[in-house]
Design a protein around this motif. Structure first.
Motif, short mmCIF file in Angstrom:
data_model
loop_
_atom_site.label_atom_id
_atom_site.label_comp_id
_atom_site.label_asym_id
_atom_site.label_seq_id
_atom_site.Cartn_x
_atom_site.Cartn_y
_atom_site.Cartn_z
N LEU A 88 -6.14 5.03 -0.88
CA LEU A 88 -6.71 3.97 0.15
C LEU A 88 -6.86 2.69 -0.45
O LEU A 88 -7.44 2.60 -1.61
CB LEU A 88 -8.02 4.45 0.57
CG LEU A 88 -8.18 5.86 1.27
CD1 LEU A 88 -9.56 6.39 1.76
CD2 LEU A 88 -6.78 6.01 2.33
N ASN A 146 0.80 3.51 1.96
CA ASN A 146 1.11 4.11 3.50
C ASN A 146 2.34 3.24 3.83
O ASN A 146 3.06 3.71 4.48
CB ASN A 146 -0.25 3.72 4.12
CG ASN A 146 -1.20 4.87 4.02
OD1 ASN A 146 -1.01 5.94 3.73
ND2 ASN A 146 -2.34 4.28 4.48
N PRO A 170 -9.01 10.98 4.54
CA PRO A 170 -8.69 10.81 5.72
C PRO A 170 -8.24 12.03 6.64
O PRO A 170 -8.99 11.85 7.91
CB PRO A 170 -7.63 9.61 5.79
CG PRO A 170 -7.71 9.19 4.58
CD PRO A 170 -8.26 10.10 3.48
N GLY A 208 -13.16 3.94 1.73
CA GLY A 208 -13.08 3.39 0.28
C GLY A 208 -14.35 2.51 -0.21
O GLY A 208 -14.40 1.97 -1.20
N HIS A 246 -8.30 4.28 -5.79
CA HIS A 246 -8.66 5.40 -5.04
C HIS A 246 -7.92 6.37 -5.34
O HIS A 246 -6.57 6.61 -5.03
CB HIS A 246 -8.72 4.81 -3.42
CG HIS A 246 -9.61 5.65 -2.61
ND1 HIS A 246 -9.04 7.14 -2.19
CD2 HIS A 246 -10.94 5.67 -2.16
CE1 HIS A 246 -10.18 7.58 -1.52
NE2 HIS A 246 -11.25 6.78 -1.43
N GLY A 288 -9.45 3.49 6.56
CA GLY A 288 -9.29 3.47 4.96
C GLY A 288 -10.37 2.59 4.28
O GLY A 288 -11.01 2.84 3.19
N SER A 329 0.79 -1.29 -0.02
CA SER A 329 -0.14 -0.08 0.03
C SER A 329 0.90 1.12 0.26
O SER A 329 1.97 1.41 0.43
CB SER A 329 -0.91 0.07 1.17
OG SER A 329 -0.25 0.16 2.51
#
Length: 390
Positions: free
Chosen positions: A245, A43, A303, A217, A241, A213, A41
């Motif tokens: 996300l 993140n 977020p 989503g 997304h 998330g 991801s």
């Protein structure tokens, strides 16, 4: 010092690491690209890039090559991480705010993962950072542990011990107060007033234990309204997304109650009254939680906007200062376990890849419940006598 750099690509937002001279750090970028290609991801890439940027700053400050390091160097790096003084050779002789063990462990994990990748490519430096262990401590043993007993497994020579802490939970009255403060129903004219969008979001997190998330989503096609059957929400892995996300645990279904389902129906009606059905070309593919007041109308909610709104509500209602949307997930899991729901069911509902994650995170919940049964000492000792009589 080395820094992380946000990069916008055709596939979405990602991160890389720039050296002191603002050039991309080749070995690190190669590793981060590996993470991207294995569907990590954004993140995760961001977190690992931050840890590796600190590591590169450490190396630049010492004039040391990345492929000429050992466990001692990593130990020095850990000490600087704890003091929040990476690339500073002089230790300040004054009280300092030490970094939490969890933060240090996260940064070290990114560095060790980088060298594990280099070892897989045939690099020799990782041999000085890993050791071979024959067995694994603890009662939980992974599948194929018998193979590791014969050949051993590679383990980091530098490990950060993180003390387990009970997860934070919300009280029922706190969750009810936030829901009521967001939006209220007026029976006289059958209308909602306030932020119905956030009332739906908090209720969804409370009842399902979804990650923030995952909730943001959700598209309208993912909400399966109950029509003679139990309503459910489908968590679907997507990579398109706009804010990066993703569903962390892949696909799963989460069944929900009728009140939450009706609340979603009221939100859909509110969106239609705001003109969403006229603006959106693809309703099924539109995101449930979207902008209404700021930004592009009906675009997916960020977020950051949720955290900012929650900060306002925490000050207004006197909620715990450290509260985050993830507290709902902990509260949901704790409530299920206290109600006697089996561990494996809770694990599936939360979307944990391994039931051991559930057990490790919430072990204190079931342990406390079991130990609480020992509190009635009088009843326990009376049972001794009854058994002796027989």
């Amino acid at each position: 010092m080395a820094t992380t750099q946000r990069v916008a690509t055709a596939e979405g937002v990602t991160w890389t690491v720039l050296a002191r001279d603002f050039a991309v750090v080749g070995p690190i970028e190669q590793y981060l690209e590996y993470l991207r290609s294995t569907a990590a991801s954004p993140n995760t890439v961001k977190s690992y890039a931050r840890g590796l940027a600190l590591w590169w700053s450490f190396l630049e400050g010492r004039g040391q090559e990345w492929d000429a390091v050992g466990a001692t160097d990593l130990g020095t790096f850990v000490g600087q991480l704890r003091r929040r003084s990476v690339a500073e050779d002089v230790v300040q002789l004054r009280a300092q705010d030490r970094a939490p063990d969890s933060t240090v462990a996260s940064r070290v994990r990114s560095v060790m993962s980088f060298y594990r990748y280099q070892a897989a490519r045939g690099g020799e430096v990782a041999g000085r950072l890993y050791e071979t262990v024959r067995s694994r401590p603890g009662s939980y043993l992974p599948f194929l542990e018998h193979v590791a007993r014969k050949h051993g497994r590679r383990s980091s020579a530098v490990r950060i011990r993180v003390r387990a802490k009970p997860v934070p939970v919300l009280l029922p009255r706190q969750m009810a107060a936030l829901r009521q403060a967001e939006a209220s129903w007026h029976a006289t004219d059958a209308t909602w007033s306030g932020e119905l969008r956030y009332r739906l979001l908090w209720t969804l997190l409370e009842e399902t234990g979804l990650r923030l998330g995952e909730a943001l989503g959700l598209q309208h096609r993912d909400w399966k309204t109950g029509t003679g059957t139990t309503a459910q929400v489908e968590i679907v892995h997507r990579e398109d997304h706009p804010h990066g996300l993703r569903a962390k645990s892949g696909y799963r279904r989460v069944f929900i109650g009728s009140e939450l389902d009706r609340l979603y129906g009221d939100w859909v009606w509110a969106l239609c009254e705001a003109g969403a059905d006229m603006v959106l070309d693809d309703w099924d593919g539109a995101y449930i939680f979207c902008n209404l007041h700021r930004g592009r109308r009906f675009a997916p909610l960020r977020p950051e906007s949720v955290y900012k709104h929650l900060g306002v509500m925490k000050r207004r209602l006197g909620l715990p200062e450290g509260m985050t949307p993830h507290w709902y997930r902990h509260t949901h899991a704790t409530a299920l376990l206290l109600a006697g729901v089996p561990d494996h069911v809770v694990s599936r509902r939360l979307g944990h890849a391994d039931i051991q994650t559930t057990i490790n995170t919430y072990a204190h919940v079931t342990e406390d419940a079991e130990l609480r049964a020992c509190a009635d000492w009088k009843r326990i000792t009376q049972s001794w006598g009854s058994r002796n009589e027989h």
